[in-house]
Structure formats: C-alpha cells, structure tokens
Design a protein around this motif. Structure first.
Motif, short mmCIF file in Angstrom:
data_model
loop_
_atom_site.label_atom_id
_atom_site.label_comp_id
_atom_site.label_asym_id
_atom_site.label_seq_id
_atom_site.Cartn_x
_atom_site.Cartn_y
_atom_site.Cartn_z
N ALA A 181 22.63 50.27 -38.73
CA ALA A 181 22.15 49.52 -39.89
C ALA A 181 21.71 48.12 -39.49
O ALA A 181 20.54 47.79 -39.55
CB ALA A 181 23.24 49.47 -40.97
N ARG A 182 22.67 47.30 -39.05
CA ARG A 182 22.31 45.96 -38.57
C ARG A 182 21.61 46.07 -37.21
O ARG A 182 21.87 47.00 -36.44
CB ARG A 182 23.55 45.09 -38.43
CG ARG A 182 24.30 44.85 -39.73
CD ARG A 182 25.45 43.89 -39.50
NE ARG A 182 26.22 43.64 -40.71
CZ ARG A 182 27.29 44.33 -41.07
NH1 ARG A 182 27.70 45.34 -40.32
NH2 ARG A 182 27.93 44.04 -42.18
N THR A 186 22.56 48.77 -34.20
CA THR A 186 21.50 49.65 -33.69
C THR A 186 21.34 49.47 -32.19
O THR A 186 21.23 50.45 -31.44
CB THR A 186 20.17 49.34 -34.41
OG1 THR A 186 20.34 49.56 -35.81
CG2 THR A 186 19.04 50.21 -33.88
N LEU A 199 21.30 55.39 -42.19
CA LEU A 199 21.47 55.14 -43.61
C LEU A 199 20.23 55.51 -44.41
O LEU A 199 19.11 55.37 -43.93
CB LEU A 199 21.80 53.67 -43.85
CG LEU A 199 23.09 53.11 -43.25
CD1 LEU A 199 23.29 51.67 -43.68
CD2 LEU A 199 24.30 53.95 -43.64
N PHE A 201 19.89 53.97 -47.40
CA PHE A 201 19.91 52.85 -48.33
C PHE A 201 20.02 51.57 -47.50
O PHE A 201 20.32 51.61 -46.31
CB PHE A 201 21.09 52.94 -49.31
CG PHE A 201 22.44 52.93 -48.62
CD1 PHE A 201 23.12 51.74 -48.42
CD2 PHE A 201 23.01 54.11 -48.17
CE1 PHE A 201 24.36 51.74 -47.78
CE2 PHE A 201 24.24 54.12 -47.52
CZ PHE A 201 24.92 52.92 -47.33
N THR A 202 19.77 50.44 -48.14
CA THR A 202 19.91 49.16 -47.48
C THR A 202 20.90 48.30 -48.26
O THR A 202 20.62 47.94 -49.41
CB THR A 202 18.56 48.43 -47.38
OG1 THR A 202 17.67 49.21 -46.57
CG2 THR A 202 18.72 47.05 -46.74
N PRO A 203 22.08 48.01 -47.68
CA PRO A 203 23.07 47.21 -48.39
C PRO A 203 22.48 45.85 -48.79
O PRO A 203 21.60 45.33 -48.10
CB PRO A 203 24.19 47.05 -47.36
CG PRO A 203 23.99 48.19 -46.40
CD PRO A 203 22.52 48.41 -46.35
N GLU A 213 12.51 56.37 -47.52
CA GLU A 213 11.96 55.08 -47.08
C GLU A 213 12.94 54.38 -46.14
O GLU A 213 12.56 53.90 -45.06
CB GLU A 213 11.69 54.22 -48.31
CG GLU A 213 11.28 52.80 -48.03
CD GLU A 213 11.15 51.98 -49.30
OE1 GLU A 213 11.56 50.81 -49.30
OE2 GLU A 213 10.65 52.53 -50.31
N HIS A 214 14.21 54.31 -46.53
CA HIS A 214 15.22 53.65 -45.71
C HIS A 214 15.51 54.47 -44.45
O HIS A 214 15.65 53.92 -43.35
CB HIS A 214 16.50 53.45 -46.51
CG HIS A 214 16.32 52.65 -47.75
ND1 HIS A 214 16.11 51.29 -47.75
CD2 HIS A 214 16.29 53.02 -49.06
CE1 HIS A 214 15.99 50.85 -48.99
NE2 HIS A 214 16.08 51.88 -49.80
N ARG A 217 12.87 54.03 -41.75
CA ARG A 217 12.88 52.72 -41.12
C ARG A 217 14.05 52.58 -40.14
O ARG A 217 13.87 52.14 -39.00
CB ARG A 217 12.97 51.62 -42.19
CG ARG A 217 12.89 50.22 -41.59
CD ARG A 217 12.81 49.14 -42.65
NE ARG A 217 14.08 48.96 -43.35
CZ ARG A 217 14.34 49.38 -44.58
NH1 ARG A 217 13.41 50.02 -45.27
NH2 ARG A 217 15.51 49.16 -45.14
N TYR A 218 15.23 52.97 -40.57
CA TYR A 218 16.40 52.84 -39.70
C TYR A 218 16.30 53.78 -38.49
O TYR A 218 16.67 53.41 -37.37
CB TYR A 218 17.69 53.10 -40.47
CG TYR A 218 18.09 51.98 -41.39
CD1 TYR A 218 18.30 50.69 -40.90
CD2 TYR A 218 18.27 52.20 -42.75
CE1 TYR A 218 18.69 49.66 -41.75
CE2 TYR A 218 18.65 51.17 -43.61
CZ TYR A 218 18.85 49.90 -43.09
OH TYR A 218 19.23 48.88 -43.93
N THR A 306 19.82 59.36 -53.78
CA THR A 306 20.25 58.78 -52.50
C THR A 306 21.32 59.61 -51.82
O THR A 306 21.30 59.80 -50.61
CB THR A 306 20.77 57.35 -52.73
OG1 THR A 306 19.73 56.55 -53.30
CG2 THR A 306 21.23 56.71 -51.42
#
Length: 367
Positions: A181-182, A186, A199, A201-203, A213-214, A217-218, A306
């Motif tokens: 995530a961070r 990563t 993930l 989702f994005t906290p 979408e999330h 990207r991750y 989600t």
C-alpha cells in the motif's frame, strides 16, 4: 491462478466458540476436497472474530496434520502483538510442519482493543511492526558462531546467544508477505521478492466502490518495483504467483437475482456482528486516547463492490477474468463471513461448491 479460502466467521459469545472452531475445521477440510490451493487465517483477539484467530499458528499446525496438500496463509499476523523471538521460532516450526507451505502476511493491526489487551500502545504499532520484523530477520540470519543478537525497541528487549531452533524448512526461511500500500511497504516487498497483498481501496476510505481502479494502481506499482529489483525470473514468478487479492465475502447462486437477494440477508447479519464488536472497540479507544472512524456499513453498495464477490457462476467468472488480467496470482475469498447462522452455513457450503466446480476449472484449464 491460485484460489484460497479465508477461514473467518463470528462468535457472538462463549456458547458459539466450539461450534465456530468445528465449523472452521470442516471448512478447511471441504476446501481441500474441492481443490482450493490454500486456506488463510486471521490474527485477532477478544472480538469474537473467528475464535481460532486467537492463535492461528496453532490452528494451522492442527490443520496441516490433517490436510498436507494445502498451503497455509496468515492474513495477517499482527506484528506488534508478537514477541520477536517467539515469532521467529514459531514461524520456523510451522514452516517445518508444512514442508515450507506457509505464506505469512504481516501488518501493524487495526483496533485499540486488541493492542491494550496485550499491553501495546496503539500509537506505537507502526513503529513496533517495523522494528519487530527487523529483529526477526536478524534472528533468522544468525549463525551459532555469530555474536549474540541484542535488541531493545522500547517494548521488547533481550539477547539471543545461540540460534533460533528449529531452522526453517525453506531455504530462504518462511515466506513473508507485505501489504503493498505505502511506497515503503511496496518497495520492501519488491526488494525481498515477497508476494504482496494488493488493496482494492485507498485508506482512509475503504469502501468507495471502485476496487479495480485501486487494484490496478497498487499492482502496477508493486510489479514495476519487483521487476526493477534485480531478482532472477524464478523469484519474480514465485512472488507474482502468490500475490493476493482478497474478498471478505464470496457468495454464489444459480442466478444473479438469487445471489443478490441472499447476499443482502447475509450483509444484514454481518453488520449486526460488526456493530456489536464496535462497542468494545469504542471503549478501548477511550482508554487508549485515540479516535477511529465508525465501522463501514456492509449493507451499502460501496462496501459490497469493494469487499464482496457475488452472482451466478458466469457473472463471478467474468469478474475474475478482469482480476486475472491485472496479474493477480491468488484470489482469497471468505465463504463464511459473519455470524454462524443456519443461512450462513448453508449458503457458504453451496457457494464453495459452485465456485469450485463451475468457476475454478475455467481458470485452471486456461493455465
């Protein structure tokens, strides 16, 4: 693709604990019979969240003796709650008992109630997670002839003179997994060629209903970092093979309409359990001096898009084709999430059967 079953359900009180434990054993046996590749266990305390989660390593060792084909994953081990020496020992032992078929997700924890119950300041969890893992890796690397490993991170301190016993089964030690995530987590996963949890989702928002979408990207950030880290092709392939996307709730029926109706019933029951547990978490927050947001509402479309995968076998297959196209190697799904009601048991058994017989073969054949 790999397919894994998440061993989670809820206990509402002491009378439920034994039935839930027995249901989780049966669930794991059924997962092996149906051809799933792994079962994953959470690490939680005090909340009633799957009673075996109070010691998932012990539970995994019990299951491993019964189900030697399966891999055993932990999603995730709450690192601040574990003494680093005991953690290093126990993971080596479960690595031996499973012939190296363990996947150890690591995280810093989610609720103050669990932290204060085990003497951890919730505000220290991120720091302790990093420092405990550093200690564990130093212990795993130590040879008998090396100087003692001394450590003091403000909560745990000691000096290990000899070595960690037993040695691991796996040449590189038990397989750890990070949540990618961070940027720092990563990069850590990429540098060490670890499989990652990706993930959707994005906290701090965990239910905006835009999972793909999330996820894209991750995953892209993780894969680019992994391929840039200089590992050989075999290590990269192994990391991607077990890189995991998780659905807390998987529900299948013969038609989309039936699956939709039944899912809403299950989400009502699940929400009742979440809100019951939140009362204790809120009390712990007052003691700890932190304020966390209220729990998400599992009845809302954003949460369901989600965290849930539902529909007919054809609809579920179509969705998983998108997940496969992103590059995910392992799909982890919960088939018994929520309180262990008669509906939950019956629906979970049917969903697993449909998933295993009419969804999984389509991906295995393609491979």
């Amino acid at each position: 693709m790999h397919f894994s079953a998440f061993l989670t359900t809820r206990s509402a009180g002491p009378a439920d604990d034994r039935p839930v434990i027995e249901a989780m054993v049966d669930h794991a046996v059924e997962a092996e019979r149906l051809g799933f590749d792994a079962v994953f266990l959470p690490d939680h305390h005090f909340t009633g969240y799957a009673p075996p989660a109070s010691d998932p390593v012990v539970f995994a060792a019990y299951l491993a003796a019964k189900l030697p084909r399966l891999h055993f994953g932990f999603s995730v081990q709450t690192i601040p709650l574990h003494h680093p020496v005991r953690f290093a020992e126990r993971l080596n032992l479960i690595d031996q008992l499973t012939d190296g078929k363990v996947l150890v997700g690591t995280g810093s924890g989610t609720t103050p109630e669990e932290m204060i119950g085990l003497g951890i300041d919730y505000k220290d969890t991120a720091r302790l997670s990093v420092s405990n893992l550093e200690i564990v890796e130093r212990l795993w690397a130590k040879k008998i002839s090396d100087p003692p490993v001394e450590f003091d991170n403000g909560h745990y301190r000691g000096s290990v003179v000899s070595r960690i016993v037993p040695a691991p089964y796996s040449a590189d030690g038990p397989q750890l997994m990070s949540v990618a995530a961070r940027p720092s987590s990563t990069q850590r996963a990429a540098d060490k060629a670890q499989p990652a949890f990706i993930l959707a989702f994005t906290p701090p928002t965990i239910d905006d209903g835009r999972p793909l979408e999330h996820l894209r990207r991750y995953f892209q950030a993780y894969r680019e970092a992994l391929e840039a880290a200089g590992h050989d092709e075999a290590r990269v392939a192994r990391a991607l093979e077990w890189t995991t996307h998780t659905y807390q709730h998987v529900h299948l029926a013969e038609t989309d309409e039936q699956a939709e109706e039944e899912l809403q019933l299950l989400m009502e029951q699940y929400q009742e359990a979440i809100e019951r547990e939140h009362v204790a978490n809120a009390a712990a927050e007052r003691i700890t001096g932190v304020a966390l947001p209220p729990p998400p509402d599992a009845r809302k479309p954003g949460y369901q898009r989600t965290w849930c995968l539902w529909g007919s076998p054809e609809t579920v297959t179509e969705h998983l084709r998108e997940i496969q196209g992103i590059g995910i190697g392992n799909v982890l799904g919960g088939f018994l999430g929520g309180p262990l009601t008669p509906e939950r048991v019956a629906f979970g058994r049917r969903s697993m059967e449909l998933f295993a017989t009419r969804v999984m073969p389509r991906f295995r054949a393609a491979a």
